[in-house]
Design a protein around this motif. Structure first.
Motif, PDB file in Angstrom:
ATOM      1  N   LEU A 193     -66.450  80.386  24.879  1.00 23.93           N
ATOM      2  CA  LEU A 193     -66.838  81.836  23.977  1.00 23.93           C
ATOM      3  C   LEU A 193     -65.981  82.662  23.436  1.00 23.93           C
ATOM      4  O   LEU A 193     -66.071  83.168  22.376  1.00 23.93           O
ATOM      5  CB  LEU A 193     -68.017  82.389  24.913  1.00 23.93           C
ATOM      6  CG  LEU A 193     -68.849  83.427  23.901  1.00 23.93           C
ATOM      7  CD1 LEU A 193     -69.679  82.476  22.905  1.00 23.93           C
ATOM      8  CD2 LEU A 193     -69.760  83.766  24.891  1.00 23.93           C
ATOM      9  N   ALA A 194     -64.683  82.943  24.150  1.00 20.05           N
ATOM     10  CA  ALA A 194     -63.581  83.901  23.571  1.00 20.05           C
ATOM     11  C   ALA A 194     -63.079  83.403  22.460  1.00 20.05           C
ATOM     12  O   ALA A 194     -62.940  84.328  21.594  1.00 20.05           O
ATOM     13  CB  ALA A 194     -62.709  83.970  24.645  1.00 20.05           C
ATOM     14  N   CYS A 195     -63.027  82.163  22.023  1.00 20.31           N
ATOM     15  CA  CYS A 195     -62.319  81.697  20.972  1.00 20.31           C
ATOM     16  C   CYS A 195     -63.427  81.761  19.709  1.00 20.31           C
ATOM     17  O   CYS A 195     -63.138  82.308  18.719  1.00 20.31           O
ATOM     18  CB  CYS A 195     -61.962  80.234  21.204  1.00 20.31           C
ATOM     19  SG  CYS A 195     -61.263  79.535  19.771  1.00 20.31           S
ATOM     20  N   SER A 196     -64.544  81.113  19.952  1.00 17.53           N
ATOM     21  CA  SER A 196     -65.429  81.229  18.853  1.00 17.53           C
ATOM     22  C   SER A 196     -65.851  82.670  18.555  1.00 17.53           C
ATOM     23  O   SER A 196     -65.966  82.852  17.420  1.00 17.53           O
ATOM     24  CB  SER A 196     -66.913  80.573  19.660  1.00 17.53           C
ATOM     25  OG  SER A 196     -67.755  80.571  18.639  1.00 17.53           O
ATOM     26  N   TRP A 197     -66.207  83.679  19.361  1.00 21.43           N
ATOM     27  CA  TRP A 197     -66.843  84.863  19.267  1.00 21.43           C
ATOM     28  C   TRP A 197     -65.671  85.724  18.630  1.00 21.43           C
ATOM     29  O   TRP A 197     -65.878  86.476  17.507  1.00 21.43           O
ATOM     30  CB  TRP A 197     -67.207  85.580  20.316  1.00 21.43           C
ATOM     31  CG  TRP A 197     -68.177  86.619  20.192  1.00 21.43           C
ATOM     32  CD1 TRP A 197     -68.295  87.204  19.241  1.00 21.43           C
ATOM     33  CD2 TRP A 197     -68.883  87.235  21.172  1.00 21.43           C
ATOM     34  NE1 TRP A 197     -69.391  88.447  19.387  1.00 21.43           N
ATOM     35  CE2 TRP A 197     -69.548  88.374  20.595  1.00 21.43           C
ATOM     36  CE3 TRP A 197     -69.032  87.081  22.749  1.00 21.43           C
ATOM     37  CZ2 TRP A 197     -70.595  88.990  21.372  1.00 21.43           C
ATOM     38  CZ3 TRP A 197     -69.992  87.850  23.409  1.00 21.43           C
ATOM     39  CH2 TRP A 197     -70.716  88.754  22.644  1.00 21.43           C
ATOM     40  N   SER A 198     -64.163  85.560  19.159  1.00 23.25           N
ATOM     41  CA  SER A 198     -63.401  86.547  18.500  1.00 23.25           C
ATOM     42  C   SER A 198     -62.766  86.034  17.114  1.00 23.25           C
ATOM     43  O   SER A 198     -62.613  86.905  16.447  1.00 23.25           O
ATOM     44  CB  SER A 198     -61.982  86.494  19.497  1.00 23.25           C
ATOM     45  OG  SER A 198     -61.387  85.194  19.256  1.00 23.25           O
ATOM     46  N   TYR A 199     -62.972  84.864  16.857  1.00 24.62           N
ATOM     47  CA  TYR A 199     -62.851  84.264  15.684  1.00 24.62           C
ATOM     48  C   TYR A 199     -63.854  84.787  14.491  1.00 24.62           C
ATOM     49  O   TYR A 199     -63.634  85.083  13.273  1.00 24.62           O
ATOM     50  CB  TYR A 199     -62.685  82.741  15.293  1.00 24.62           C
ATOM     51  CG  TYR A 199     -61.318  82.382  15.775  1.00 24.62           C
ATOM     52  CD1 TYR A 199     -60.431  81.695  14.467  1.00 24.62           C
ATOM     53  CD2 TYR A 199     -60.399  82.452  16.777  1.00 24.62           C
ATOM     54  CE1 TYR A 199     -59.280  81.053  14.586  1.00 24.62           C
ATOM     55  CE2 TYR A 199     -59.297  81.920  16.924  1.00 24.62           C
ATOM     56  CZ  TYR A 199     -58.461  81.229  15.734  1.00 24.62           C
ATOM     57  OH  TYR A 199     -57.160  80.805  15.895  1.00 24.62           O
ATOM     58  N   ALA A 200     -64.938  84.771  14.865  1.00 22.61           N
ATOM     59  CA  ALA A 200     -66.269  85.225  14.096  1.00 22.61           C
ATOM     60  C   ALA A 200     -65.952  86.627  13.871  1.00 22.61           C
ATOM     61  O   ALA A 200     -66.147  87.079  12.704  1.00 22.61           O
ATOM     62  CB  ALA A 200     -67.419  84.961  14.906  1.00 22.61           C
ATOM     63  N   GLU A 201     -65.524  87.476  14.839  1.00 21.75           N
ATOM     64  CA  GLU A 201     -65.227  88.949  14.608  1.00 21.75           C
ATOM     65  C   GLU A 201     -64.031  89.183  13.431  1.00 21.75           C
ATOM     66  O   GLU A 201     -64.153  90.037  12.762  1.00 21.75           O
ATOM     67  CB  GLU A 201     -65.318  89.806  15.719  1.00 21.75           C
ATOM     68  CG  GLU A 201     -65.187  91.110  15.848  1.00 21.75           C
ATOM     69  CD  GLU A 201     -65.278  91.787  17.064  1.00 21.75           C
ATOM     70  OE1 GLU A 201     -66.340  92.023  17.701  1.00 21.75           O
ATOM     71  OE2 GLU A 201     -64.074  92.214  17.703  1.00 21.75           O
ATOM     72  N   ILE A 202     -62.901  88.483  13.711  1.00 22.97           N
ATOM     73  CA  ILE A 202     -61.675  88.694  13.122  1.00 22.97           C
ATOM     74  C   ILE A 202     -62.065  88.369  11.695  1.00 22.97           C
ATOM     75  O   ILE A 202     -61.574  88.994  10.899  1.00 22.97           O
ATOM     76  CB  ILE A 202     -60.496  87.873  13.716  1.00 22.97           C
ATOM     77  CG1 ILE A 202     -60.032  88.602  14.843  1.00 22.97           C
ATOM     78  CG2 ILE A 202     -59.499  87.652  12.781  1.00 22.97           C
ATOM     79  CD1 ILE A 202     -59.109  87.469  15.883  1.00 22.97           C
ATOM     80  N   GLU A 216     -72.387  80.550   8.323  1.00 22.17           N
ATOM     81  CA  GLU A 216     -72.548  79.113   9.101  1.00 22.17           C
ATOM     82  C   GLU A 216     -71.797  79.182  10.193  1.00 22.17           C
ATOM     83  O   GLU A 216     -72.168  78.848  11.567  1.00 22.17           O
ATOM     84  CB  GLU A 216     -71.972  77.873   8.193  1.00 22.17           C
ATOM     85  CG  GLU A 216     -73.014  77.666   6.978  1.00 22.17           C
ATOM     86  CD  GLU A 216     -72.643  78.569   6.004  1.00 22.17           C
ATOM     87  OE1 GLU A 216     -73.469  78.289   4.980  1.00 22.17           O
ATOM     88  OE2 GLU A 216     -71.479  79.366   5.755  1.00 22.17           O
ATOM     89  N   TYR A 217     -70.492  79.630  10.419  1.00 17.72           N
ATOM     90  CA  TYR A 217     -69.881  80.084  11.622  1.00 17.72           C
ATOM     91  C   TYR A 217     -70.420  80.893  12.359  1.00 17.72           C
ATOM     92  O   TYR A 217     -70.393  80.910  13.594  1.00 17.72           O
ATOM     93  CB  TYR A 217     -68.499  80.309  11.057  1.00 17.72           C
ATOM     94  CG  TYR A 217     -67.471  80.206  12.301  1.00 17.72           C
ATOM     95  CD1 TYR A 217     -66.657  79.215  12.791  1.00 17.72           C
ATOM     96  CD2 TYR A 217     -67.273  81.611  12.937  1.00 17.72           C
ATOM     97  CE1 TYR A 217     -65.809  79.184  13.871  1.00 17.72           C
ATOM     98  CE2 TYR A 217     -66.529  81.475  14.148  1.00 17.72           C
ATOM     99  CZ  TYR A 217     -65.803  80.416  14.615  1.00 17.72           C
ATOM    100  OH  TYR A 217     -64.978  80.266  15.591  1.00 17.72           O
ATOM    101  N   HIS A 218     -70.977  81.961  11.796  1.00 16.54           N
ATOM    102  CA  HIS A 218     -71.622  83.103  12.678  1.00 16.54           C
ATOM    103  C   HIS A 218     -72.768  82.573  13.166  1.00 16.54           C
ATOM    104  O   HIS A 218     -73.160  83.029  14.438  1.00 16.54           O
ATOM    105  CB  HIS A 218     -71.897  84.387  11.853  1.00 16.54           C
ATOM    106  CG  HIS A 218     -70.670  85.256  11.711  1.00 16.54           C
ATOM    107  ND1 HIS A 218     -70.566  86.379  12.404  1.00 16.54           N
ATOM    108  CD2 HIS A 218     -69.581  85.055  10.788  1.00 16.54           C
ATOM    109  CE1 HIS A 218     -69.311  86.939  11.991  1.00 16.54           C
ATOM    110  NE2 HIS A 218     -68.763  86.156  11.080  1.00 16.54           N
ATOM    111  N   SER A 219     -73.560  81.869  12.642  1.00 18.66           N
ATOM    112  CA  SER A 219     -74.737  81.222  13.138  1.00 18.66           C
ATOM    113  C   SER A 219     -74.619  80.513  14.164  1.00 18.66           C
ATOM    114  O   SER A 219     -75.261  80.444  15.367  1.00 18.66           O
ATOM    115  CB  SER A 219     -75.554  80.484  12.182  1.00 18.66           C
ATOM    116  OG  SER A 219     -76.601  79.892  12.823  1.00 18.66           O
ATOM    117  N   SER A 220     -73.629  79.658  14.096  1.00 14.73           N
ATOM    118  CA  SER A 220     -73.044  78.540  15.148  1.00 14.73           C
ATOM    119  C   SER A 220     -72.605  79.491  16.585  1.00 14.73           C
ATOM    120  O   SER A 220     -72.857  79.156  17.588  1.00 14.73           O
ATOM    121  CB  SER A 220     -71.907  77.780  14.730  1.00 14.73           C
ATOM    122  OG  SER A 220     -71.187  77.024  15.804  1.00 14.73           O
ATOM    123  N   ASN A 221     -72.087  80.384  16.151  1.00 13.14           N
ATOM    124  CA  ASN A 221     -71.228  81.310  17.472  1.00 13.14           C
ATOM    125  C   ASN A 221     -72.510  82.063  18.062  1.00 13.14           C
ATOM    126  O   ASN A 221     -72.634  82.267  19.279  1.00 13.14           O
ATOM    127  CB  ASN A 221     -70.439  82.420  16.741  1.00 13.14           C
ATOM    128  CG  ASN A 221     -69.797  83.294  18.022  1.00 13.14           C
ATOM    129  OD1 ASN A 221     -68.966  82.907  18.996  1.00 13.14           O
ATOM    130  ND2 ASN A 221     -70.144  84.687  18.007  1.00 13.14           N
TER     131      ASN A 221
END
Length: 220
Positions: free
Chosen positions: A134-143, A170-175
């Motif tokens: 989650l740290a990877c997915s979520w931080s990339y979505a925020e960045i 799409e990326y935000h929905s997945s995260n």
């Protein structure tokens, strides 16, 4: 009362703040990052994503819930055939073939990060799998979202594609699906369990910061 994901997010904020302020991330946003640095990052991240997908796959193996298995299976597909499209597009623009990528050795920090996620996931259950990714997915979505808000960043002739990819709905929905699943699986967990999850989440966030630093300094 905060949800589990909100507590994890709060715990990682000091590290995430450093990620947002890192010169590599800022360089993508303002277009000042050198192609050499981005190329190094691109190759390392491409290798990273294969192990990242393997962590999701471990979640499929460990889960007994068909809906969770379907979600994680979709996540594997999103990584291998969605997120990696961004990388392949840049590789084409930079004249890099997939064969050339696999001649590159993963850096020490890259190996340390993926080995940590895989070790945590092998030793733990589905919750450990989710928190470790989650740290990877979520931080990339925020960045991606933050960079996209900067004037002209999303329209940059080179880095705009990277920014819009991670800022996409799409990326935000997945995260968000991963965030919600994490909350669902850990709802009502003991404080001891939460602390273990926080340790994993913050550690992976630190690895994310190390990945930006490694790419900035071209560390093999």
């Amino acid at each position: 009362m905060l949800t589990i994901s909100e507590r994890l997010y709060k715990a990682a904020q000091p590290v995430w703040k450093e990620c947002h302020e890192h010169p590599f991330v800022k360089g993508i946003g303002d277009g000042s990052l050198t192609i050499e640095q981005f190329r190094f990052y691109l190759l390392q991240d491409y290798l990273y994503l294969y192990d990242y997908a393997r962590v999701f796959a471990l979640g499929i193996v460990k889960s007994k819930d068909p809906k969770v298995m379907q979600l994680l299976s979709k996540s594997v597909d999103n990584i291998l055939n969605g997120e990696m499209k961004i990388h392949r597009s840049y590789m084409e623009r930079l004249g890099i073939t997939e064969d050339q990528v696999f001649q590159v050795k993963p850096s020490l920090k890259n190996v340390a990060y993926t080995n940590y996620m895989l070790a945590v996931s092998h030793a733990g259950g589905i919750a450990e799998v989710l928190v470790s990714i989650l740290a990877c997915s979520w931080s990339y979505a925020e960045i991606g979202q933050v960079l996209a808000q900067a004037p002209g960043a999303a329209d940059h002739t080179f880095y705009g594609e990277w920014i819009t990819g991670y800022a996409s709905p799409e990326y935000h929905s997945s995260n968000q699906a991963l965030v919600e699943l994490t909350d669902k699986l850990l709802e009502g967990c003991s404080e001891e369990t939460y602390q273990r999850m926080e340790d994993i989440f913050v550690m992976c966030s630190r690895f994310e910061l190390d990945f930006w630093e490694m790419s900035w300094r071209l560390e093999s």
